[in-house]
Design a protein around this motif. Structure first.
Motif, PDB file in Angstrom:
ATOM      1  N   SER A   1      89.817  38.594  37.176  1.00  0.00           N
ATOM      2  CA  SER A   1      90.998  39.070  36.246  1.00  0.00           C
ATOM      3  C   SER A   1      91.759  40.450  36.789  1.00  0.00           C
ATOM      4  CB  SER A   1      90.461  39.650  35.015  1.00  0.00           C
ATOM      5  OG  SER A   1      89.949  38.258  34.308  1.00  0.00           O
ATOM      6  N   ILE A   2      93.221  40.288  37.032  1.00  0.00           N
ATOM      7  CA  ILE A   2      93.833  41.318  37.779  1.00  0.00           C
ATOM      8  C   ILE A   2      94.510  41.833  36.503  1.00  0.00           C
ATOM      9  CG2 ILE A   2      95.661  42.062  39.270  1.00  0.00           C
ATOM     10  CD1 ILE A   2      94.532  39.668  40.964  1.00  0.00           C
ATOM     11  N   LYS A   3      94.625  43.370  36.243  1.00  0.00           N
ATOM     12  CA  LYS A   3      95.228  43.732  35.093  1.00  0.00           C
ATOM     13  C   LYS A   3      96.230  44.912  35.625  1.00  0.00           C
ATOM     14  CE  LYS A   3      91.324  42.982  31.843  1.00  0.00           C
ATOM     15  NZ  LYS A   3      90.493  43.611  30.977  1.00  0.00           N
ATOM     16  N   TYR A   4      97.460  44.885  34.761  1.00  0.00           N
ATOM     17  CA  TYR A   4      98.346  46.044  35.066  1.00  0.00           C
ATOM     18  C   TYR A   4      98.559  46.674  33.634  1.00  0.00           C
ATOM     19  CZ  TYR A   4      99.404  42.473  38.723  1.00  0.00           C
ATOM     20  OH  TYR A   4      99.346  41.479  39.744  1.00  0.00           O
ATOM     21  N   GLN A   5      98.249  47.976  33.902  1.00  0.00           N
ATOM     22  CA  GLN A   5      98.221  48.919  32.641  1.00  0.00           C
ATOM     23  C   GLN A   5      99.541  49.436  32.835  1.00  0.00           C
ATOM     24  OE1 GLN A   5      95.472  52.040  32.354  1.00  0.00           O
ATOM     25  NE2 GLN A   5      96.202  52.554  30.511  1.00  0.00           N
ATOM     26  N   HIS A   6     100.550  49.344  31.644  1.00  0.00           N
ATOM     27  CA  HIS A   6     101.701  50.049  31.835  1.00  0.00           C
ATOM     28  C   HIS A   6     101.603  51.666  31.401  1.00  0.00           C
ATOM     29  CE1 HIS A   6     106.110  49.110  30.257  1.00  0.00           C
ATOM     30  NE2 HIS A   6     105.989  49.824  31.425  1.00  0.00           N
ATOM     31  N   LEU A   7     102.187  52.257  32.316  1.00  0.00           N
ATOM     32  CA  LEU A   7     102.014  53.788  32.396  1.00  0.00           C
ATOM     33  C   LEU A   7     103.499  54.197  32.008  1.00  0.00           C
ATOM     34  CD1 LEU A   7     100.013  54.488  35.272  1.00  0.00           C
ATOM     35  CD2 LEU A   7      99.163  54.281  32.951  1.00  0.00           C
ATOM     36  N   ILE A   8     103.368  55.429  31.293  1.00  0.00           N
ATOM     37  CA  ILE A   8     104.991  55.910  30.816  1.00  0.00           C
ATOM     38  C   ILE A   8     105.409  56.634  31.919  1.00  0.00           C
ATOM     39  CG2 ILE A   8     103.836  58.284  30.536  1.00  0.00           C
ATOM     40  CD1 ILE A   8     105.805  58.534  27.844  1.00  0.00           C
ATOM     41  N   GLY A   9     106.818  56.518  32.198  1.00  0.00           N
ATOM     42  CA  GLY A   9     107.506  56.968  33.485  1.00  0.00           C
ATOM     43  C   GLY A   9     108.093  58.353  33.318  1.00  0.00           C
ATOM     44  N   ALA A  10     108.615  58.675  34.342  1.00  0.00           N
ATOM     45  CA  ALA A  10     109.246  60.172  34.431  1.00  0.00           C
ATOM     46  C   ALA A  10     110.295  60.417  33.238  1.00  0.00           C
ATOM     47  CB  ALA A  10     110.043  60.361  35.663  1.00  0.00           C
ATOM     48  N   ASN A  11     110.939  59.175  32.788  1.00  0.00           N
ATOM     49  CA  ASN A  11     111.801  59.411  31.644  1.00  0.00           C
ATOM     50  C   ASN A  11     111.105  59.318  30.298  1.00  0.00           C
ATOM     51  OD1 ASN A  11     111.164  56.540  31.847  1.00  0.00           O
ATOM     52  ND2 ASN A  11     113.226  55.901  31.883  1.00  0.00           N
ATOM     53  N   LYS A  12     109.881  59.252  30.158  1.00  0.00           N
ATOM     54  CA  LYS A  12     109.072  59.373  29.095  1.00  0.00           C
ATOM     55  C   LYS A  12     109.281  57.917  28.494  1.00  0.00           C
ATOM     56  CE  LYS A  12     108.274  63.636  29.797  1.00  0.00           C
ATOM     57  NZ  LYS A  12     106.872  63.936  30.495  1.00  0.00           N
ATOM     58  N   LYS A  13     109.454  56.937  29.131  1.00  0.00           N
ATOM     59  CA  LYS A  13     109.442  55.695  28.290  1.00  0.00           C
ATOM     60  C   LYS A  13     108.674  54.602  29.271  1.00  0.00           C
ATOM     61  CE  LYS A  13     114.607  56.054  27.314  1.00  0.00           C
ATOM     62  NZ  LYS A  13     115.828  55.224  27.294  1.00  0.00           N
ATOM     63  N   TYR A  14     108.108  53.588  28.632  1.00  0.00           N
ATOM     64  CA  TYR A  14     107.354  52.617  29.296  1.00  0.00           C
ATOM     65  C   TYR A  14     108.255  51.511  29.844  1.00  0.00           C
ATOM     66  CZ  TYR A  14     103.228  54.687  27.189  1.00  0.00           C
ATOM     67  OH  TYR A  14     102.272  55.694  26.757  1.00  0.00           O
ATOM     68  N   ASN A  15     109.077  51.692  30.890  1.00  0.00           N
ATOM     69  CA  ASN A  15     110.260  51.034  31.309  1.00  0.00           C
ATOM     70  C   ASN A  15     109.886  49.730  31.756  1.00  0.00           C
ATOM     71  OD1 ASN A  15     112.129  53.509  31.724  1.00  0.00           O
ATOM     72  ND2 ASN A  15     110.243  54.017  33.048  1.00  0.00           N
ATOM     73  N   ALA A  16     110.973  48.693  31.414  1.00  0.00           N
ATOM     74  CA  ALA A  16     110.750  47.384  31.787  1.00  0.00           C
ATOM     75  C   ALA A  16     110.878  47.255  33.415  1.00  0.00           C
ATOM     76  CB  ALA A  16     111.790  46.462  31.341  1.00  0.00           C
ATOM     77  N   GLY A  17     110.605  46.174  33.749  1.00  0.00           N
ATOM     78  CA  GLY A  17     110.325  45.760  35.150  1.00  0.00           C
ATOM     79  C   GLY A  17     109.508  44.507  35.318  1.00  0.00           C
ATOM     80  N   GLU A  18     108.808  44.607  36.852  1.00  0.00           N
ATOM     81  CA  GLU A  18     108.084  43.471  37.067  1.00  0.00           C
ATOM     82  C   GLU A  18     106.953  43.984  37.978  1.00  0.00           C
ATOM     83  OE1 GLU A  18     109.545  39.394  39.204  1.00  0.00           O
ATOM     84  OE2 GLU A  18     109.636  41.149  40.587  1.00  0.00           O
ATOM     85  N   SER A  19     105.716  43.110  37.860  1.00  0.00           N
ATOM     86  CA  SER A  19     104.375  43.705  38.586  1.00  0.00           C
ATOM     87  C   SER A  19     104.644  43.572  40.038  1.00  0.00           C
ATOM     88  CB  SER A  19     103.265  42.551  37.938  1.00  0.00           C
ATOM     89  OG  SER A  19     103.484  41.306  38.406  1.00  0.00           O
ATOM     90  N   PRO A  20     103.906  44.517  40.627  1.00  0.00           N
ATOM     91  CA  PRO A  20     104.241  44.372  42.166  1.00  0.00           C
ATOM     92  C   PRO A  20     103.321  43.124  42.611  1.00  0.00           C
ATOM     93  CG  PRO A  20     101.968  45.780  41.568  1.00  0.00           C
ATOM     94  CD  PRO A  20     102.804  45.444  40.313  1.00  0.00           C
ATOM     95  N   ASN A  21     103.924  42.949  44.151  1.00  0.00           N
ATOM     96  CA  ASN A  21     103.322  41.709  44.485  1.00  0.00           C
ATOM     97  C   ASN A  21     102.031  41.898  44.983  1.00  0.00           C
ATOM     98  OD1 ASN A  21     103.410  39.291  46.103  1.00  0.00           O
ATOM     99  ND2 ASN A  21     104.169  40.429  48.063  1.00  0.00           N
ATOM    100  N   THR A  22     101.057  41.284  44.186  1.00  0.00           N
ATOM    101  CA  THR A  22      99.560  41.384  44.451  1.00  0.00           C
ATOM    102  C   THR A  22      99.115  40.196  45.476  1.00  0.00           C
ATOM    103  OG1 THR A  22      99.784  42.712  42.657  1.00  0.00           O
ATOM    104  CG2 THR A  22      97.418  41.870  43.494  1.00  0.00           C
ATOM    105  N   VAL A  23      98.484  40.522  46.382  1.00  0.00           N
ATOM    106  CA  VAL A  23      97.391  39.350  47.236  1.00  0.00           C
ATOM    107  C   VAL A  23      96.131  39.674  47.138  1.00  0.00           C
ATOM    108  CG1 VAL A  23      97.482  38.672  49.476  1.00  0.00           C
ATOM    109  CG2 VAL A  23      99.614  39.472  48.740  1.00  0.00           C
ATOM    110  N   VAL A  24      95.134  38.396  47.032  1.00  0.00           N
ATOM    111  CA  VAL A  24      94.127  38.452  46.728  1.00  0.00           C
ATOM    112  C   VAL A  24      93.645  37.444  48.335  1.00  0.00           C
ATOM    113  CG1 VAL A  24      91.885  37.397  45.642  1.00  0.00           C
ATOM    114  CG2 VAL A  24      93.831  38.150  44.306  1.00  0.00           C
ATOM    115  N   SER A  25      92.584  38.120  48.706  1.00  0.00           N
ATOM    116  CA  SER A  25      92.427  37.762  50.042  1.00  0.00           C
ATOM    117  C   SER A  25      90.752  37.763  50.463  1.00  0.00           C
ATOM    118  CB  SER A  25      92.949  38.398  51.191  1.00  0.00           C
ATOM    119  OG  SER A  25      92.615  39.608  51.336  1.00  0.00           O
ATOM    120  N   SER A  26      90.145  36.846  51.222  1.00  0.00           N
ATOM    121  CA  SER A  26      88.745  36.795  51.522  1.00  0.00           C
ATOM    122  C   SER A  26      88.422  36.199  52.663  1.00  0.00           C
ATOM    123  CB  SER A  26      87.736  36.430  50.378  1.00  0.00           C
ATOM    124  OG  SER A  26      86.345  36.266  50.904  1.00  0.00           O
TER     125      SER A  26
END
Length: 386
Positions: free
Chosen positions: A222-247
């Motif tokens: 399970s990969i979880k993205y916790q939404h944090l408050i931004g510099a403008n004091k808002k939980y801004n909309a956007g997209e999760s980062p490009n995450t790669v799983v490898s082994s």
């Protein structure tokens, strides 16, 4: 409105051509480099005679102020400041020419409107500080950032005596100029800055053991993205980062590859912190023992360990933590033809043995990466290979 700091020129030249800059001889300026620093202990001065009402000074071309105005700025004001003095009192001195310089010429008398003030210069030991602030239209020149940033941009300055020079040598007035400096006020159009969502990435496994004998039975990552408050004091909309799983040793996703790119998550503009989750199945490879899976993006790298076993393998026996009690003094412990592999201990070797009644024969140590000095076996405190 943005204002630059006061800047001094790097280039100063003069035009003292006979019968061009006035009706006759233009007595030359000396110490031109003194205009490049803000210092009243050194000054630019006319070397001989000076200036009078019919003998204006040579024209000074003062430029190369080193501005770096943003390319999209709008120039609002050009502000020029200079400090002057009359060395010998006659009828006084005033500024005759104060114009802008925009091109390479040092003979064109500048461009636009003459903004020379009419005030008389102070007499030694006093100084007069003249400050002229005007918009580009008041200067009569169209100014862009590229124009004022150019080394040719600057000031054209000339003074003239007020005494009647026709009466002879005694009518000359001697001018001094301590410094000339400039600053620029401008505005830059405010562009709307769209702040991206700020996220914290974490990862966890539903279990920490995989079985080679059950190659189609995965554990869930399970990969979880916790939404944090931004510099403008808002939980801004956007997209999760490009995450790669490898082994290198495990199989990832239902296609069972060594790398897997996690599909991105569209992040809404939230009212509070929200956690978004993506999952992927992890399958065993061919190797048993502790294996590692890596989760990485631009902000985070996470390594998780998974223990891989082989429940069908009966040829191996776990002989860890064996304690033997010898009832007879002639009894010994003998380890023969044992294979130790995939040891990755950071402390101790593949096998650590203590006691005088132990023998190790024909044992193998394969694919061991222990970092202690005894990579394979420590027997009674000494490193052994077999």
């Amino acid at each position: 409105m943005v204002s630059t700091e006061w800047r001094s020129p790097h280039t100063v030249k003069q035009d003292a051509r006979y019968k061009i800059v006035n009706g006759g001889t233009a007595n030359a300026w000396g110490g031109l480099d003194n205009l490049k620093t803000v210092d009243t202990s050194n000054w630019t001065y006319i070397i001989k005679n000076g200036t009078s009402d019919y003998r204006a000074s040579p024209v000074l071309y003062i430029n190369n102020f080193g501005f770096n105005i943003p390319s999209k700025a709008t120039i609002k004001k050009i502000i020029i400041e200079y400090k002057v003095q009359e060395q010998t009192l006659k009828a006084g001195i005033k500024t005759k020419t104060l114009k802008l310089k925009t091109g390479p010429s040092t003979t064109d008398w500048g461009v636009g409107e003459n903004k020379a003030p009419s005030t008389k210069w102070s007499v030694k030991p006093n100084w007069t500080t003249e400050t002229i602030s005007a918009t580009p239209s008041e200067w009569g020149v169209d100014l862009t950032p590229s124009t004022v940033n150019n080394s040719n941009f600057g000031v054209v300055l000339q003074c003239v005596g007020l005494s009647n020079g026709h009466k002879g040598y005694g009518s000359w007035s001697l001018p001094r100029i301590a410094y000339v400096r400039m600053k620029i006020e401008y505005t830059v159009a405010t562009e709307e800055i769209i702040e991206k969502s700020k996220l914290k990435t974490t990862a966890s496994l539903s279990a920490n053991t995989l079985d080679v004998a059950n190659e189609n039975t995965p554990v869930t990552l399970s990969i979880k993205y916790q939404h944090l408050i931004g510099a403008n004091k808002k939980y801004n909309a956007g997209e999760s980062p490009n995450t790669v799983v490898s082994s290198n040793t495990l199989r990832i996703g239902d296609a069972k590859r060594t790398t897997y790119t996690v599909p991105t998550v569209q992040i809404a503009e939230d009212k509070s912190s929200v956690t978004y989750t993506k999952t992927v199945n992890i399958y065993p490879g061919l190797l048993t023992g502790t294996q590692t899976i890596t989760i990485s993006n631009d902000d985070t790298t996470i390594n998780l360990a998974i223990n891989v076993i082989n429940s069908d393998d009966t040829s191996e026996e776990d002989i860890s933590n064996i304690t033997s009690k010898y009832e007879d003094e002639n009894q010994r412990m003998l380890l023969r033809s044992v294979t130790f592999n995939y040891n990755s201990s950071k402390v101790g070797g593949a096998m650590y043995l203590e006691g005088e009644k132990i023998q190790v024969k024909n044992c193998k140590f394969e694919s061991n990466t222990a970092s202690s000095k005894c990579k394979n076996i420590s027997l009674n405190g000494s490193c052994k290979d077999s």
